[in-house]
Design a protein around this motif. Sequence first.
Motif, PDB file in Angstrom:
ATOM      1  N   LEU A 195      -1.413   7.153 -10.182  1.00 33.98           N
ATOM      2  CA  LEU A 195      -1.664   8.590 -10.043  1.00 33.98           C
ATOM      3  C   LEU A 195      -1.885   8.977  -8.580  1.00 33.98           C
ATOM      4  N   GLY A 196      -2.595   8.114  -7.843  1.00 33.17           N
ATOM      5  CA  GLY A 196      -2.896   8.441  -6.453  1.00 33.17           C
ATOM      6  C   GLY A 196      -1.678   8.406  -5.546  1.00 33.17           C
ATOM      7  N   LEU A 197      -0.735   7.489  -5.816  1.00 31.84           N
ATOM      8  CA  LEU A 197       0.451   7.358  -4.971  1.00 31.84           C
ATOM      9  C   LEU A 197       1.623   8.188  -5.479  1.00 31.84           C
ATOM     10  N   ARG A 198       1.440   8.887  -6.599  1.00 30.53           N
ATOM     11  CA  ARG A 198       2.537   9.704  -7.132  1.00 30.53           C
ATOM     12  C   ARG A 198       2.998  10.785  -6.148  1.00 30.53           C
ATOM     13  N   PRO A 199       2.083  11.444  -5.390  1.00 26.67           N
ATOM     14  CA  PRO A 199       2.570  12.429  -4.401  1.00 26.67           C
ATOM     15  C   PRO A 199       3.505  11.828  -3.355  1.00 26.67           C
ATOM     16  N   LEU A 200       3.310  10.544  -2.998  1.00 25.19           N
ATOM     17  CA  LEU A 200       4.221   9.913  -2.039  1.00 25.19           C
ATOM     18  C   LEU A 200       5.619   9.771  -2.647  1.00 25.19           C
ATOM     19  N   ALA A 201       5.689   9.375  -3.927  1.00 25.02           N
ATOM     20  CA  ALA A 201       6.996   9.285  -4.580  1.00 25.02           C
ATOM     21  C   ALA A 201       7.648  10.657  -4.685  1.00 25.02           C
ATOM     22  N   SER A 206      11.670  14.553  -2.557  1.00 22.16           N
ATOM     23  CA  SER A 206      11.952  15.817  -1.878  1.00 22.16           C
ATOM     24  C   SER A 206      12.786  15.594  -0.624  1.00 22.16           C
ATOM     25  N   VAL A 207      12.454  14.531   0.130  1.00 23.42           N
ATOM     26  CA  VAL A 207      13.255  14.219   1.326  1.00 23.42           C
ATOM     27  C   VAL A 207      14.677  13.823   0.917  1.00 23.42           C
ATOM     28  N   ALA A 208      14.801  13.042  -0.169  1.00 22.78           N
ATOM     29  CA  ALA A 208      16.138  12.673  -0.647  1.00 22.78           C
ATOM     30  C   ALA A 208      16.920  13.904  -1.092  1.00 22.78           C
ATOM     31  N   ALA A 209      16.229  14.889  -1.693  1.00 17.90           N
ATOM     32  CA  ALA A 209      16.906  16.115  -2.101  1.00 17.90           C
ATOM     33  C   ALA A 209      17.403  16.895  -0.891  1.00 17.90           C
ATOM     34  N   ILE A 210      16.633  16.871   0.198  1.00 22.28           N
ATOM     35  CA  ILE A 210      17.091  17.536   1.425  1.00 22.28           C
ATOM     36  C   ILE A 210      18.315  16.819   1.982  1.00 22.28           C
ATOM     37  N   ARG A 211      18.265  15.498   1.987  1.00 18.29           N
ATOM     38  CA  ARG A 211      19.408  14.747   2.500  1.00 18.29           C
ATOM     39  C   ARG A 211      20.653  14.964   1.653  1.00 18.29           C
ATOM     40  N   ALA A 212      20.465  15.143   0.318  1.00 18.84           N
ATOM     41  CA  ALA A 212      21.601  15.374  -0.572  1.00 18.84           C
ATOM     42  C   ALA A 212      22.059  16.820  -0.575  1.00 18.84           C
ATOM     43  N   GLN A 214      20.336  19.433  -1.761  1.00 19.85           N
ATOM     44  CA  GLN A 214      19.859  20.178  -2.920  1.00 19.85           C
ATOM     45  C   GLN A 214      18.778  21.180  -2.566  1.00 19.85           C
ATOM     46  N   THR A 215      18.130  21.014  -1.442  1.00 23.34           N
ATOM     47  CA  THR A 215      17.109  21.951  -0.983  1.00 23.34           C
ATOM     48  C   THR A 215      17.062  21.905   0.529  1.00 23.34           C
ATOM     49  N   GLN A 216      16.331  22.839   1.114  1.00 24.29           N
ATOM     50  CA  GLN A 216      16.304  22.955   2.566  1.00 24.29           C
ATOM     51  C   GLN A 216      14.967  22.549   3.177  1.00 24.29           C
ATOM     52  N   ARG A 217      13.887  22.633   2.401  1.00 26.58           N
ATOM     53  CA  ARG A 217      12.559  22.362   2.946  1.00 26.58           C
ATOM     54  C   ARG A 217      11.734  21.581   1.939  1.00 26.58           C
ATOM     55  N   LEU A 218      10.686  20.945   2.451  1.00 25.91           N
ATOM     56  CA  LEU A 218       9.741  20.266   1.580  1.00 25.91           C
ATOM     57  C   LEU A 218       8.811  21.282   0.932  1.00 25.91           C
ATOM     58  N   PRO A 219       8.440  21.071  -0.327  1.00 24.36           N
ATOM     59  CA  PRO A 219       7.526  22.027  -0.965  1.00 24.36           C
ATOM     60  C   PRO A 219       6.165  22.016  -0.286  1.00 24.36           C
ATOM     61  N   GLY A 220       5.499  23.157  -0.321  1.00 26.02           N
ATOM     62  CA  GLY A 220       4.222  23.289   0.362  1.00 26.02           C
ATOM     63  C   GLY A 220       3.028  22.808  -0.438  1.00 26.02           C
ATOM     64  N   ASP A 221       3.183  22.603  -1.753  1.00 27.39           N
ATOM     65  CA  ASP A 221       2.053  22.187  -2.583  1.00 27.39           C
ATOM     66  C   ASP A 221       1.860  20.674  -2.509  1.00 27.39           C
ATOM     67  N   GLN A 222       1.420  20.208  -1.350  1.00 33.87           N
ATOM     68  CA  GLN A 222       1.175  18.790  -1.118  1.00 33.87           C
ATOM     69  C   GLN A 222      -0.323  18.539  -1.083  1.00 33.87           C
ATOM     70  N   LEU A 226      -1.302  14.744   2.794  1.00 33.45           N
ATOM     71  CA  LEU A 226       0.125  14.760   3.081  1.00 33.45           C
ATOM     72  C   LEU A 226       0.601  16.091   3.646  1.00 33.45           C
ATOM     73  N   THR A 227      -0.240  17.126   3.610  1.00 31.59           N
ATOM     74  CA  THR A 227       0.175  18.441   4.121  1.00 31.59           C
ATOM     75  C   THR A 227       0.573  18.397   5.592  1.00 31.59           C
ATOM     76  N   PRO A 228      -0.195  17.735   6.495  1.00 36.86           N
ATOM     77  CA  PRO A 228       0.260  17.679   7.896  1.00 36.86           C
ATOM     78  C   PRO A 228       1.624  17.006   8.049  1.00 36.86           C
ATOM     79  N   LEU A 229       1.871  15.922   7.275  1.00 37.81           N
ATOM     80  CA  LEU A 229       3.165  15.257   7.358  1.00 37.81           C
ATOM     81  C   LEU A 229       4.276  16.178   6.876  1.00 37.81           C
ATOM     82  N   ALA A 230       4.048  16.877   5.757  1.00 38.18           N
ATOM     83  CA  ALA A 230       5.068  17.800   5.243  1.00 38.18           C
ATOM     84  C   ALA A 230       5.325  18.932   6.230  1.00 38.18           C
TER      85      ALA A 230
END
Length: 455
Positions: A195-201, A206-212, A214-222, A226-230
């Motif tokens: 449960l704790g590491l699920r946000p990393l997955a 999300s990064v893979a979706a940007i590379r593919a 499918q989206t342009q930005r990372l979601p803000g609900d981190q 992880l918010t500073p990294l996003a």
Amino acid sequence: MRLLPRSLYGRLLLLSGVATLAALAFAAFAIGAVLERFVVSGLDDRLDAQIALLATAVRADGSIDPARATIAAPYDDPRSGWGWKIVAPYGTLISPAPPEAEGVGFLPDPRDLRQKRDKHLRPGPRPFDLHGVDGWVRHARRLIVRTAAGPAMIIAAAPRRIVDRPIRAAMAPLLGSLALLGVALVLATLVQLRLGLRPLARLRRSVAAIRAGQTQRLPGDQPSELTPLADELNALLDQNAAQLASARGHVANLAHGLKTPLATLAVALREPGRDPDGSLAAEVARIDGAIRHHLGRARAEVPGGASRRHTALGPAVEALAAALARIHAERGIAFTADVPDGLTLALDPQDLDELLGNLLDNGWRWASRAIRLTATLDGPLARITIADDGPGIPAAERAAAVEPGRRLDESGEGHGFGLSIARELAELHGGMLALGEAEGGGLSAVVTLPVASAP
């Protein structure tokens, strides 16, 4: 040699396992020590009660009154391991199972009690442990009583098994309970880590979706960690997008600025006598190919480029139709569109507007009364058909109509690049443009474009 695994999951699991084992071992040791102290304290109280009873048998003159030293169970059984002994200046009295049995040592002579000044041999109000007794055989207590003739010693002992048996009986279920607790803690740790590491997955997806694309930005609900990294990754994506837009703009401006003179030069070289052997036309074609190649790279091959954008077809068609209806308002052309809801194409909005804009503008110029746009799905491609009821283009001239700078009718406005640009953009994104005859007469422009995959 690597002590910790590379995986964060493995590191946290290993450290948690070591901490859990250390905590359980400490708990077992602490509980065992407390239990032993509790059992020994109860045994001491029992021995002290016997010593207090025996102390009444020691007379003030240093002699012993045997009548007061009654022998009761379990001190009356020589095999029980329970025993006592009174060592006074003027006599000694021993139970059937004396304390010195089975290797118990250090029972001083009364004369030694008078001579020694050891603090452990001084008279006191309460009994104390008998140091020097073999702790694996007996547990003993003693009391030093002051008499007129000197100190007297009273010793009461019990078999060590009285302490060991209840401790062993209690430790077996205790250790089993601690083992079950350890298993429960390990399972809880596994659940906590998942449960704790699920946000990393989720962030990785999300990064893979940007590379593919499918989206342009990372979601803000981190999570807060992880918010500073996003935020930094989104800032990096914005910076790359701005640099890409600037580079694409420069390349596109340069390419379009060169294409018109090249097309004019190509038309001029087709005049009789201008290029007898065709070498100049070949060079112009080579330059035009290089321009198309680099323009395509600027549009599609740069990471995060246009091919990774998504554009909804319906809103784009509505906006273009509204603009062209105002531009060609005097012609009174009726426009209808049939676009499936939610159909999204995998190309940049600017490219889609330029592609469809050229085709629709061509239709508005040549249609008699109506233009119809229909879109259907054909596997991973969308098939977009723009049909007008104008004069159309003869089949023999349709291939030339999509060549840069070719105008089949010199009386109208324009430079002859609209259909060629539309064909170039369609091919750039993995599609194609085909011209045909519309049902009932007129021109039918069919363009296929890739459909965006679902985010």
